[in-house]
Design a protein around this motif. Structure first.
Motif, mmCIF file in Angstrom:
data_model
loop_
_atom_site.group_PDB
_atom_site.id
_atom_site.type_symbol
_atom_site.label_atom_id
_atom_site.label_comp_id
_atom_site.label_asym_id
_atom_site.label_seq_id
_atom_site.Cartn_x
_atom_site.Cartn_y
_atom_site.Cartn_z
ATOM 1 N N LEU A 84 95.347 -21.531 7.977
ATOM 2 C CA LEU A 84 95.759 -22.865 7.535
ATOM 3 C C LEU A 84 94.597 -23.850 7.647
ATOM 4 O O LEU A 84 94.385 -24.681 6.755
ATOM 5 N N GLN A 85 93.853 -23.755 8.728
ATOM 6 C CA GLN A 85 92.711 -24.656 8.894
ATOM 7 C C GLN A 85 91.659 -24.393 7.817
ATOM 8 O O GLN A 85 91.081 -25.337 7.253
ATOM 9 N N ARG A 86 91.406 -23.103 7.509
ATOM 10 C CA ARG A 86 90.436 -22.782 6.461
ATOM 11 C C ARG A 86 90.869 -23.322 5.102
ATOM 12 O O ARG A 86 90.020 -23.631 4.251
ATOM 13 N N ARG A 87 92.180 -23.434 4.915
ATOM 14 C CA ARG A 87 92.697 -23.951 3.641
ATOM 15 C C ARG A 87 92.736 -25.482 3.613
ATOM 16 O O ARG A 87 93.265 -26.069 2.670
ATOM 17 N N GLY A 88 92.185 -26.120 4.635
ATOM 18 C CA GLY A 88 92.062 -27.579 4.628
ATOM 19 C C GLY A 88 93.205 -28.325 5.270
ATOM 20 O O GLY A 88 93.246 -29.569 5.208
ATOM 21 N N LEU A 89 94.120 -27.629 5.892
ATOM 22 C CA LEU A 89 95.244 -28.290 6.552
ATOM 23 C C LEU A 89 94.821 -28.795 7.931
ATOM 24 O O LEU A 89 93.924 -28.225 8.573
ATOM 25 N N PRO A 90 95.466 -29.867 8.406
ATOM 26 C CA PRO A 90 95.013 -30.533 9.641
ATOM 27 C C PRO A 90 95.445 -29.816 10.923
ATOM 28 O O PRO A 90 96.081 -30.396 11.805
ATOM 29 N N VAL A 91 95.067 -28.544 11.030
ATOM 30 C CA VAL A 91 95.324 -27.794 12.260
ATOM 31 C C VAL A 91 94.185 -28.096 13.230
ATOM 32 O O VAL A 91 93.016 -27.888 12.894
ATOM 33 N N ALA A 131 101.259 -29.823 10.013
ATOM 34 C CA ALA A 131 100.588 -28.996 9.005
ATOM 35 C C ALA A 131 101.596 -28.128 8.271
ATOM 36 O O ALA A 131 101.517 -27.974 7.039
ATOM 37 N N TRP A 132 102.548 -27.566 8.982
ATOM 38 C CA TRP A 132 103.574 -26.750 8.331
ATOM 39 C C TRP A 132 104.461 -27.602 7.421
ATOM 40 O O TRP A 132 104.855 -27.163 6.331
ATOM 41 N N VAL A 133 104.781 -28.810 7.851
ATOM 42 C CA VAL A 133 105.562 -29.709 6.998
ATOM 43 C C VAL A 133 104.812 -29.966 5.692
ATOM 44 O O VAL A 133 105.396 -29.940 4.598
#
Length: 282
Positions: free
Chosen positions: A177-184, A206-208
C-alpha cells in the motif's frame, strides 16, 4: 469394522508378495504409511476421530503455510492478480480445516477424559503444534512466548524464531500500500516484526481510501480477499473454543491456565485489524 490386519501391513515389515499389487495411487499418496499413523491408547469411541482429525488439521496447517507463504512472495512482487488467486484457494482450505471439527464436535467430557488422561498434563497440548504457530505468525499474530514450548527442539525452535522475525503477510500488504502511494506510515512498515502488530489510525485511513478511490480497485479486491481469509480463520478458532467448552470446560490447560479463558483470549485477537475497523467509516 475391518477384519484384516490392515494396520499391521507396514511397508518395512511387509513381504514382497504382500506389496506386489501396489498401484501408483498407493505409492504417490503413501497410503500404506498413512494408515499406520494412528495408535489409539484407549477404548474410547471418539479417539480414532480425534487422532485422524488432529492429523488432518496438521496437514492443513502445512498447506495453509504453503499458500500464505506464496501469497507473501506475490505481494512482494506486486502481483496482485496472483495473490487474489492464492487467497481464494486459501479460503477453500480454511473451510475444509473448519470442517475437521465435525468429526467429534458432539464429544462429551465422559468421551474426552480417557483421551486427555493419556495425553498427560499439557505435554500433548495443541499449543505444541509448531506448524499452527507458523500459520498464525504468517497471519500476523506474533507471540514470542509461544516459542518456549519448543526450546528443547532446536531445529523447530530456530524455524519458529525465523518465522517470528519475518514480516507477516499483512506486513507485506502494508508495504505494498505504501509503494502504491497510500499514506501508510513508516512505523507500520519498518518495525520489529517479532513484536505483535499494533493497529494504527493512519493504516485504517489508508484502507478507507482504498475502498473509496476507484483507482485502487485491485487493492480493494485484495482487501476483501484478506477479509475472507481472516473471517474463515476466525470461524475455525471459534469452533475450537466451542469444542473445548463442550468437552473440557474451564479445567486447567496449558501452563495451568483455564483452557477456555486461554483460548478465548486468542480468539479475540483480530487478524488484519484495520480491514475490520475501517468499515465503521467506509
Amino acid at each position: 469394522m475391518l477384519t484384516q490386519s490392515w494396520r499391521d501391513l507396514r511397508p518395512e515389515t511387509a513381504t514382497s508378495g504382500e506389496i506386489s499389487g501396489t498401484t501408483r495411487y498407493i505409492d504417490i499418496f503413501q497410503v500404506r504409511q498413512l494408515h499406520t499413523l494412528q495408535h489409539p491408547m484407549t477404548e474410547t469411541a471418539y479417539e480414532m476421530a480425534f487422532l485422524i482429525s488432529s492429523q488432518v488439521m496438521e496437514l492443513y496447517f502445512g498447506l495453509l503455510c504453503h499458500e500464505l507463504g506464496r501469497a507473501r512472495r506475490e505481494v512482494r512482487a506486486d502481483d496482485v492478480p496472483a495473490v487474489l488467486r492464492t487467497l481464494s484457494r486459501t479460503v477453500g482450505h480454511l473451510r475444509a480445516l473448519e470442517a475437521t471439527w465435525e468429526s467429534y464436535e458432539d464429544m462429551t467430557p465422559a468421551d474426552w477424559n480417557p483421551i486427555k488422561a493419556q495425553l498427560g498434563k499439557g505435554e500433548a497440548s495443541s499449543v505444541h503444534s509448531y506448524m499452527y504457530r507458523h500459520l498464525v505468525f504468517l497471519l500476523g499474530q506474533k507471540s514470542p512466548e509461544m516459542l518456549e514450548p519448543h526450546r528443547s527442539t532446536p531445529l523447530i525452535h530456530q524455524g519458529l524464531q525465523e518465522a517470528l522475525s519475518a514480516p507477516s503477510l499483512y506486513d507485506e500488504v502494508l508495504a505494498l500500500l505504501q509503494r502504491r502511494g497510500l499514506p501508510v506510515p513508516d512505523s507500520a512498515v519498518h518495525r520489529d516484526f517479532a513484536e505483535p502488530y499494533v493497529a494504527q489510525p493512519q493504516v485504517e485511513a489508508a484502507w478507507v481510501q482504498v475502498y473509496h478511490d476507484e483507482s485502487f480497485t485491485d487493492l480493494r479486491d485484495l482487501g476483501e480477499a484478506l477479509t475472507q481469509v481472516a473471517d474463515r480463520f476466525h470461524r475455525w478458532t471459534q469452533a475450537h473454543l466451542t469444542v473445548t467448552m463442550r468437552t473440557f470446560g474451564d479445567k486447567p490447560g496449558y501452563y495451568h491456565t483455564p483452557a477456555v479463558d486461554w483460548l478465548r483470549s486468542g480468539e479475540e485477537q483480530t487478524v488484519f485489524p484495520e480491514l475490520w475497523s475501517a468499515r465503521t467509516t467506509m
